[in-house]
Design a protein around this motif. Structure first.
Motif, mmCIF file in Angstrom:
data_model
loop_
_atom_site.group_PDB
_atom_site.id
_atom_site.type_symbol
_atom_site.label_atom_id
_atom_site.label_comp_id
_atom_site.label_asym_id
_atom_site.label_seq_id
_atom_site.Cartn_x
_atom_site.Cartn_y
_atom_site.Cartn_z
ATOM 1 N N GLN A 119 34.794 54.310 45.254
ATOM 2 C CA GLN A 119 33.595 54.557 46.048
ATOM 3 C C GLN A 119 32.385 54.033 45.288
ATOM 4 O O GLN A 119 32.247 54.252 44.079
ATOM 5 N N SER A 120 31.528 53.304 45.986
ATOM 6 C CA SER A 120 30.323 52.753 45.366
ATOM 7 C C SER A 120 29.315 52.433 46.468
ATOM 8 O O SER A 120 29.457 52.927 47.589
ATOM 9 N N GLN A 121 28.360 51.567 46.146
ATOM 10 C CA GLN A 121 27.313 51.255 47.116
ATOM 11 C C GLN A 121 27.289 49.795 47.552
ATOM 12 O O GLN A 121 26.618 49.451 48.497
ATOM 13 N N LYS A 122 28.067 48.919 46.841
ATOM 14 C CA LYS A 122 27.978 47.506 47.179
ATOM 15 C C LYS A 122 29.328 46.817 46.954
ATOM 16 O O LYS A 122 29.469 45.900 46.162
ATOM 17 N N ILE A 123 30.346 47.272 47.666
ATOM 18 C CA ILE A 123 31.695 46.701 47.552
ATOM 19 C C ILE A 123 31.769 45.463 48.447
ATOM 20 O O ILE A 123 31.350 45.490 49.602
ATOM 21 N N SER A 124 32.343 44.387 47.899
ATOM 22 C CA SER A 124 32.323 43.115 48.632
ATOM 23 C C SER A 124 33.691 42.505 48.868
ATOM 24 O O SER A 124 33.884 41.761 49.836
ATOM 25 N N SER A 125 34.686 42.773 48.000
ATOM 26 C CA SER A 125 35.977 42.087 48.148
ATOM 27 C C SER A 125 37.093 42.883 47.482
ATOM 28 O O SER A 125 36.847 43.685 46.574
ATOM 29 N N ILE A 126 38.323 42.653 47.948
ATOM 30 C CA ILE A 126 39.514 43.288 47.378
ATOM 31 C C ILE A 126 40.638 42.258 47.332
ATOM 32 O O ILE A 126 40.650 41.293 48.099
ATOM 33 N N SER A 127 41.619 42.487 46.428
ATOM 34 C CA SER A 127 42.760 41.573 46.329
ATOM 35 C C SER A 127 43.891 42.249 45.567
ATOM 36 O O SER A 127 43.682 42.774 44.474
ATOM 37 N N TYR A 128 45.117 42.248 46.154
ATOM 38 C CA TYR A 128 46.310 42.720 45.463
ATOM 39 C C TYR A 128 46.889 41.590 44.604
ATOM 40 O O TYR A 128 46.724 40.406 44.929
ATOM 41 N N ASP A 129 47.612 41.964 43.548
ATOM 42 C CA ASP A 129 48.382 40.966 42.812
ATOM 43 C C ASP A 129 49.760 40.826 43.468
ATOM 44 O O ASP A 129 50.113 41.574 44.371
ATOM 45 N N ARG A 130 50.565 39.851 43.015
ATOM 46 C CA ARG A 130 51.849 39.550 43.656
ATOM 47 C C ARG A 130 52.893 40.637 43.427
ATOM 48 O O ARG A 130 53.858 40.734 44.176
ATOM 49 N N SER A 131 52.725 41.453 42.410
ATOM 50 C CA SER A 131 53.687 42.521 42.168
ATOM 51 C C SER A 131 53.386 43.763 42.998
ATOM 52 O O SER A 131 54.230 44.643 43.142
ATOM 53 N N GLY A 132 52.181 43.863 43.531
ATOM 54 C CA GLY A 132 51.773 45.051 44.277
ATOM 55 C C GLY A 132 51.411 46.213 43.384
ATOM 56 O O GLY A 132 51.171 47.319 43.862
ATOM 57 N N GLY A 147 31.957 53.187 57.612
ATOM 58 C CA GLY A 147 31.271 51.908 57.703
ATOM 59 C C GLY A 147 32.166 50.801 58.222
ATOM 60 O O GLY A 147 33.371 50.958 58.425
ATOM 61 N N SER A 148 31.571 49.657 58.445
ATOM 62 C CA SER A 148 32.284 48.492 58.963
ATOM 63 C C SER A 148 33.317 48.003 57.949
ATOM 64 O O SER A 148 33.072 47.979 56.744
ATOM 65 N N ILE A 149 34.489 47.587 58.452
ATOM 66 C CA ILE A 149 35.551 47.075 57.574
ATOM 67 C C ILE A 149 35.207 45.645 57.174
ATOM 68 O O ILE A 149 35.214 44.738 58.010
ATOM 69 N N ASN A 150 34.926 45.435 55.893
ATOM 70 C CA ASN A 150 34.585 44.087 55.427
ATOM 71 C C ASN A 150 35.809 43.235 55.149
ATOM 72 O O ASN A 150 35.789 42.025 55.356
ATOM 73 N N GLN A 151 36.889 43.866 54.663
ATOM 74 C CA GLN A 151 38.075 43.099 54.290
ATOM 75 C C GLN A 151 39.304 44.003 54.337
ATOM 76 O O GLN A 151 39.226 45.199 54.054
ATOM 77 N N VAL A 152 40.441 43.416 54.709
ATOM 78 C CA VAL A 152 41.732 44.105 54.675
ATOM 79 C C VAL A 152 42.704 43.218 53.901
ATOM 80 O O VAL A 152 42.584 41.988 53.904
ATOM 81 N N ALA A 153 43.686 43.859 53.250
ATOM 82 C CA ALA A 153 44.649 43.095 52.452
ATOM 83 C C ALA A 153 45.968 43.851 52.389
ATOM 84 O O ALA A 153 45.990 45.049 52.108
ATOM 85 N N PHE A 154 47.075 43.148 52.654
ATOM 86 C CA PHE A 154 48.406 43.722 52.527
ATOM 87 C C PHE A 154 48.912 43.541 51.104
ATOM 88 O O PHE A 154 48.690 42.502 50.479
ATOM 89 N N SER A 155 49.622 44.561 50.621
ATOM 90 C CA SER A 155 50.296 44.433 49.330
ATOM 91 C C SER A 155 51.589 43.664 49.516
ATOM 92 O O SER A 155 52.211 43.693 50.574
ATOM 93 N N GLU A 156 52.019 42.972 48.458
ATOM 94 C CA GLU A 156 53.260 42.199 48.519
ATOM 95 C C GLU A 156 54.477 43.101 48.686
ATOM 96 O O GLU A 156 55.531 42.641 49.113
#
Length: 486
Positions: free
Chosen positions: A415-428, A377-386
Motif C-alpha cells: 500500500q502506498s500513494q503512487k504505485i505505477s507498475s507490477i511484474s512477476y518473475d518466471r518462477s512465480g 481505485g482504478s486498476i492500472n495494471q494486472v499480471a498473471f503469475s507463471e
C-alpha cells in the motif's frame, strides 16, 4: 571309412556323434540339434524328435585326412597361388565398388550444395522484397484500415483449435517444470537478489513508459513516441513514428525475424520488423484501431494481439496479416477497460477496469467466467503469475494478489500513494512493484518485501525480470533504462 562314422544329414565325417532313439540313425550333434530346434521332427522318418531322444556316442577322435592338393610342395604352392589370385580379384572388386560409392556421394553433395545455394538466394530475395514493400508502404504513410463490419464476436474454429492445442502443451510443460526442483534452483534466492545493483544503464532522449525483453534484446517505448531496441550494451534501432506516447510495447515471434508491436492511446498499432542479419529495422505496417488503446497483450501462439480500449471493447488481431479476427462488444459503453493480462496457458484474460473491477474472460468460449471486486481505485495494471494460480493487480494506492482457485479472495501485498507498475518473475516466487522512484521486491510465499531499489529519479513505469532472474530491467520518466544484476 565306415558308414557309422558319417552323419546321416551331411554325409561328412562326424566329430561329435549322437544316435537317435526314434530312428537309430547317427548324426553330427550340432546339425541335428539345429534341425530339432527348427522343425522338432526326425529328418529321416519325419516323426517327432526331441533333444532328450538323442544319445551321445563316445568314440575315439578321428583326424580328418588332408586333401590331395595339400600332400606335396607343388600342390601347396598351387593352392596358395589360387588363394592369392582370389584375394587380388576380391580387392579389385572392392576398389571398384569404393570408387562408385565415392562418385555417387560426390554427386549427392554437389546437388545438396546447389539446393542450399538456391534456397538461400530465394530467402534473400524474399526478405529484400518484403523490406522494399514495407519501406514503400512507410513512405506512402500506409495505414491498414480495419473493416469494422462483419467482424465476429467469437474467434473462428481454426483459431480456437490452435489455442486449445497450445494450451494443452503449455500446461503440460508447466506441470513438468514445477515438479523439477532443479528448475527452481536456477533462480537466485532473496539474499542474492538483495545484492543486485545497476550493472548497465541506457540514457534516452525521452522518458520510458513501457518495456519488454526477449532473449538478450530489450525494447523500450517512450513518452513521445520513440521506440528503442537494444541488445546487451548496443542500441540497434530507433524509430519515432509520431509524438504519441507508447503506452505498451511487445515482442512477438512468427518467423526468423525479430518483430515487435507498439500501441498508442490514439489507437495506432505499429508493427516493426528487425533483420538480425542485416541489422536493419523497418515499420512493416500500421493498424488504425480507431479507439483509445489502454492494454495490449500477445497470445502465447505468438501472432495474435489482444487489445482492450477505454470504450469497453475487446479486440483480437492476427499480426501476420494485420486483420481483425474478433470484436467483443459485450461491454461497449458499459465499462472502461484500463489494462489486460493473459494467462500463461493462453485460455484466460484478466481485464482491469476504471471502476476497480477485474473481469476474467475465457478466450475459447468467448464468455465471462468470473469478476473480482475489492480493489480501491482504478486498476492500472494486472499480471498473471507463471504458476497459473495467482493474479496481481495494482491501483495507484495498493497491490492485491488474487487466487484463481478461490475467486473473490485476495491478499493485500503493498500500500502506498503512487504505485505505477507490477511484474512477476518466471518462477512465480517474486513480484516487483514500481512505486514512485522505487522498485520493491516481494517474496510471494512469505508475502513480505525483502529489498528495494532506489536508483531512479522519477516514476518507475516498467519492470521486467530476465531469464532465471539473472537481470532485472526497469524504465522511468527520468529517461534512464536500468539493468540490475551481480
Amino acid at each position: 571309412m565306415q558308414s557309422w562314422q558319417t552323419c546321416a544329414l551331411s554325409g561328412e565325417l562326424i566329430e561329435t556323434p549322437v544316435i537317435s532313439k526314434v530312428s537309430g540313425h547317427i548324426y553330427e550333434k550340432r546339425l541335428i540339434e539345429k534341425h530339432i530346434e527348427s522343425t522338432g521332427t526326425c529328418p529321416i522318418t519325419g516323426r517327432p524328435l526331441n533333444l532328450e531322444d538323442l544319445i551321445e556316442v563316445k568314440v575315439a577322435k578321428v583326424q580328418k585326412p588332408r586333401p590331395v592338393t595339400a600332400t606335396s610342395i607343388p600342390s601347396l604352392l598351387s593352392l596358395l597361388q589360387n588363394e592369392w589370385d582370389a584375394l587380388l580379384l576380391e580387392q579389385f572388386q572392392l576398389k571398384q565398388h569404393l570408387e562408385q560409392v565415392r562418385h555417387e556421394l560426390t554427386h549427392a553433395l554437389y546437388q545438396h550444395d546447389a539446393a542450399c545455394r538456391v534456397i538461400a538466394k530465394l530467402i534473400k530475395e524474399r526478405d529484400q522484397a518484403r523490406i522494399e514493400l514495407a519501406q514503400l508502404q512507410n513512405k506512402l504513410n500506409h495505414k491498414v484500415e480495419v473493416e469494422t463490419n462483419n467482424i465476429p464476436e467469437k474467434l473462428s474454429a481454426n483459431y480456437v483449435s490452435e489455442i486449445e492445442q497450445n494450451a494443452l502443451k503449455l500446461t503440460s510443460q508447466r506441470k513438468v517444470l514445477r515438479k523439477q526442483q532443479s528448475y527452481f534452483d536456477q533462480f537466485p534466492s532473496p539474499q542474492i537478489l538483495s545484492n543486485y545493483e545497476i550493472k548497465q544503464q541506457h540514457t534516452q532522449t525521452q522518458g520510458g513508459i513501457s518495456l519488454d525483453i526477449y532473449a538478450n534484446y530489450l525494447l523500450v517505448g517512450g513518452q513521445a513516441g520513440l521506440v528503442s531496441l537494444y541488445r546487451s550494451e548496443v542500441l540497434l534501432y530507433q524509430n519515432q513514428q509520431n509524438n504519441q506516447p507508447i503506452n505498451t510495447i511487445k515482442f512477438f515471434i512468427i518467423d526468423e525475424h525479430l518483430r515487435f508491436v507498439s500501441s498508442t492511446s490514439e489507437g495506432d498499432l505499429v508493427i516493426y520488423q528487425y533483420n538480425t542479419e542485416s541489422n536493419e529495422g523497418i515499420v512493416a505496417f500500421t493498424i488504425k484501431v480507431g479507439q483509445n488503446i489502454t492494454g495490449l497483450e500477445i497470445h502465447p501462439l505468438g501472432y495474435i494481439a489482444i487489445i482492450v480500449t477505454s470504450e469497453g471493447l475487446l479486440l483480437f488481431y492476427d499480426l501476420r496479416s494485420g486483420l481483425q479476427i474478433s470484436k467483443v462488444t459485450d461491454f461497449e459503453g458499459q465499462c472502461k477497460f484500463t489494462s489486460v493480462a493473459i494467462h500463461p496457458d493462453g485460455l484466460l484474460l484478466a481485464i482491469g477496469q476504471e471502476n476497480s473491477q477485474i473481469k476474467i474472460w475465457k478466450i475459447t468460449s468467448g464468455q465471462l467466467v468470473a469478476q473480482f471486486e475489492g480493489q480501491e481505485g482504478s486498476i492500472n495494471q494486472v499480471a498473471f503469475s507463471e504458476n497459473g494460480v495467482n493474479l496481481a493487480s495494482c491501483s495507484q494506492t495498493e497491490v492485491l494478489q488474487w487466487d484463481l482457485r478461490n475467486p473473490g479472495q485476495f491478499q493485500k501485498l503493498f500500500q502506498s500513494q503512487k504505485i505505477s507498475s507490477i511484474s512477476y518473475d518466471r518462477s512465480g516466487a517474486y513480484l516487483a512493484v514500481g512505486e514512485n522512484k522505487n522498485i520493491h521486491l516481494f517474496d510471494i510465499k512469505k508475502q513480505q518485501e525483502f529489498f528495494k531499489f532506489e536508483s531512479h529519479r522519477d516514476t518507475v513505469t516498467g519492470i521486467k525480470f530476465g531469464e532465471f532472474n539473472k537481470n532485472i530491467y526497469s524504465c522511468s520518466f527520468d529517461k534512464q533504462v536500468n539493468i540490475y544484476g551481480n
